[in-house]
Design a protein around this motif. Structure first.
Motif, PDB file in Angstrom:
ATOM      1  N   SER A   2       3.622   2.493  -2.194  1.00 44.79           N
ATOM      2  CA  SER A   2       3.734   1.302  -1.350  1.00 44.79           C
ATOM      3  C   SER A   2       4.657   0.246  -1.938  1.00 44.79           C
ATOM      4  O   SER A   2       5.120  -0.648  -1.217  1.00 44.79           O
ATOM      5  CB  SER A   2       2.348   0.702  -1.116  1.00 44.79           C
ATOM      6  OG  SER A   2       1.735   0.357  -2.351  1.00 44.79           O
TER       7      SER A   2
ATOM      8  N   LYS B  56       7.977   2.064   2.739  1.00 48.19           N
ATOM      9  CA  LYS B  56       6.956   1.896   3.765  1.00 48.19           C
ATOM     10  C   LYS B  56       7.068   3.046   4.751  1.00 48.19           C
ATOM     11  O   LYS B  56       8.161   3.327   5.258  1.00 48.19           O
ATOM     12  CB  LYS B  56       7.122   0.558   4.490  1.00 48.19           C
ATOM     13  CG  LYS B  56       6.165   0.354   5.670  1.00 48.19           C
ATOM     14  CD  LYS B  56       4.708   0.329   5.219  1.00 48.19           C
ATOM     15  CE  LYS B  56       3.773   0.067   6.405  1.00 48.19           C
ATOM     16  NZ  LYS B  56       2.355   0.172   6.005  1.00 48.19           N
TER      17      LYS B  56
ATOM     18  N   ALA C  38      -0.454   4.612  -1.333  1.00 47.58           N
ATOM     19  CA  ALA C  38      -1.109   4.214  -0.084  1.00 47.58           C
ATOM     20  C   ALA C  38      -1.220   5.422   0.831  1.00 47.58           C
ATOM     21  O   ALA C  38      -0.438   6.372   0.738  1.00 47.58           O
ATOM     22  CB  ALA C  38      -0.310   3.107   0.601  1.00 47.58           C
TER      23      ALA C  38
ATOM     24  N   ALA D 176      -0.854   6.603   4.547  1.00 47.57           N
ATOM     25  CA  ALA D 176      -0.154   6.144   5.751  1.00 47.57           C
ATOM     26  C   ALA D 176      -0.992   6.339   7.005  1.00 47.57           C
ATOM     27  O   ALA D 176      -1.776   7.285   7.105  1.00 47.57           O
ATOM     28  CB  ALA D 176       1.172   6.891   5.893  1.00 47.57           C
TER      29      ALA D 176
END
Length: 338
Positions: free
Chosen positions: A136, A140, A237, A239
Motif C-alpha cells: 500500500s 494502489k 493491503a 484489495a
C-alpha cells in the motif's frame, strides 16, 4: 498421529494397541498448517473415536493420482481437495456417494456446500476468497486490470494456470478487460505482458517469500494465505477491486469401496460440526462452511466468513474448469510460458 506400540510390557497394553490398530482411518489432505490441524482436529478426533489417523499430504496432482492408481483397492479413505479436482475424480467414478443423513451438521452448512458437485459425491468444508495483495505504500490497486499496468511492471506475480488460483485470476482479469466469457483472449493478453511478470508462482509460500523480499509488490492470492502477509511487518493491503473478489470451495470426499465407511463418516461429521469448524476458524486455519459458526470481528477479518461475503464471490463451476482446463493449459504453455 498416535504412535503404535510394536511391543508392550503388559498384556493390557497389547490389547489396547490391537484395538486401536483395528480402527485406522487414512486421510489425504493439503500440506499446510498440519501442526495446527493436529491440535484442532486430528488429536481430539482420535481421542473420541479410539482410533488412529494416518495423514498423507502432497500436492493435488500427486494425491489424485494415488486415488486413481489404487481404485480397485483404495488406500485413501477420505480426501480433502478442490471442488474441481473432486469433480474430475467423480467423473472417473472413483468417489462414493455421500449419505447426508449420516452427517448431523449437514443442514447447518451453507446451501452451496451441501452438494457442490450436484451428484452427492462431495460436501464443502471451507470457502476461500481470492483477491490481490499489494504494498500500500508503493501502489494502489483498484481493479484486476491493474495487475497488467505499467505501474507494477517488473514487480508483479501471477499464479500459474495449473494452480488453484490460476483459473480464478483469469476469470477476474477477463471481467476487468471487458470479455468475461473469453479466457483465450485474456491468456493472449497475459502472454503479451509476460516479460513484465516476475514469476508465475505455484505455491503461496513461494509468493510470500518474493513479496517479503520486496521483489513483488502485487499479486493475486487466496485469503487462507493472507496471514503470512499481514504479519510480515510490511505495509501489505488486501484489495477490494471494483470487479469484486473471486474464490472457491474445498470439499471432502470418500473413496468408493474403501471398506472403512463408518469411520470415514464419523470423521467427516466431526470436522463439519460447528464446534470443530469454530475451533479451526479461531486458529485461523480455514474458513467455516458451517453457517452456525459465530466468530469475533477480529477472527473473521482474516477469513472468508459470512453469507454476505460468500454469496458475493465470483466463482467458476467445477464443471467449467474441468471441461476447459486442458485447452487453457495448452494455450498458456504456448503463449505465456514461451
Amino acid at each position: 498421529m498416535k504412535t503404535m506400540l510394536c511391543t508392550a510390557a503388559a498384556a493390557g497394553l497389547m490389547a489396547t494397541t490391537a484395538t486401536a490398530a483395528d480402527k485406522t482411518l487414512t486421510i489425504s489432505v493439503y500440506a499446510f498448517a498440519q501442526d495446527e490441524y493436529k491440535e484442532a482436529l486430528y488429536d481430539p478426533f482420535e481421542e473420541i473415536c479410539g482410533c488412529d489417523l494416518v495423514v498423507e499430504t502432497g500436492n493435488s496432482v500427486e494425491r489424485m493420482a494415488k486415488i486413481e492408481a489404487n481404485a480397485a483397492d483404495p488406500v485413501i479413505d477420505v480426501a480433502v481437495i478442490s471442488a474441481h479436482d473432486a469433480y474430475a475424480l467423480s467423473q472417473k467414478e472413483l468417489l462414493a456417494q455421500i449419505d447426508s443423513t449420516r452427517l448431523t451438521s449437514f443442514g447447518d452448512l451453507y446451501p452451496s456446500a451441501q452438494d457442490p458437485l450436484g451428484d452427492q459425491t462431495a460436501v464443502g468444508y471451507t470457502f476461500y476468497a481470492s483477491s490481490i495483495v499489494y504494498r500500500s505504500d508503493l501502489v494502489k490497486i483498484n481493479s484486476w486490470a491493474d495487475l497488467l499496468d505499467e505501474e507494477v511492471a517488473g514487480r508483479v506475480a501471477l499464479p500459474n494456470i495449473t494452480g488453484t488460483q490460476g483459473p480464478l485470476t483469469l476469470l477476474m482479469l477477463s471481467k476487468a478487460l471487458g470479455h468475461p466469457e473469453d479466457f483465450a483472449q485474456t491468456i493472449t493478453t497475459v502472454g503479451e505482458h509476460a516479460d513484465d511478470i516476475v514469476t508465475f508462482y505455484s505455491r503461496s509460500s513461494e509468493l510470500a517469500q518474493l513479496m517479503n523480499q520486496q521483489e513483488v509488490i502485487a499479486a493475486p492470492v487466496g485469503r487462507f494465505a493472507w496471514g503470512s502477509f499481514k504479519e510480515s511487518g510490511l505495509p501489505f493491503a488486501w484489495a477490494e477491486p471494483k470487479e469484486g473478489q473471486t474464490g472457491g470451495m474445498n470439499v471432502m470426499v470418500m473413496t468408493k469401496g474403501n471398506g472403512n465407511e463408518d469411520l470415514a463418516y464419523q470423521f467427516m461429521d466431526y470436522w463439519l460440526s460447528s464446534e470443530v469448524q469454530t475451533r479451526i476458524a479461531e486458529a485461523q486455519i480455514d474458513s467455516p462452511a458451517n453457517a452456525k459458526v459465530v466468530l469475533s470481528d477480529e477472527v473473521a477479518e482474516g477469513l472468508t466468513y459470512g453469507a454476505e461475503l460468500i454469496n458475493s464471490l465470483n466463482m467458476i463451476s467445477p464443471q467449467d474448469i474441468v471441461a476447459h482446463r486442458d485447452a487453457w493449459v495448452e494455450q498458456w504453455n504456448a503463449e505465456v510460458i514461451r
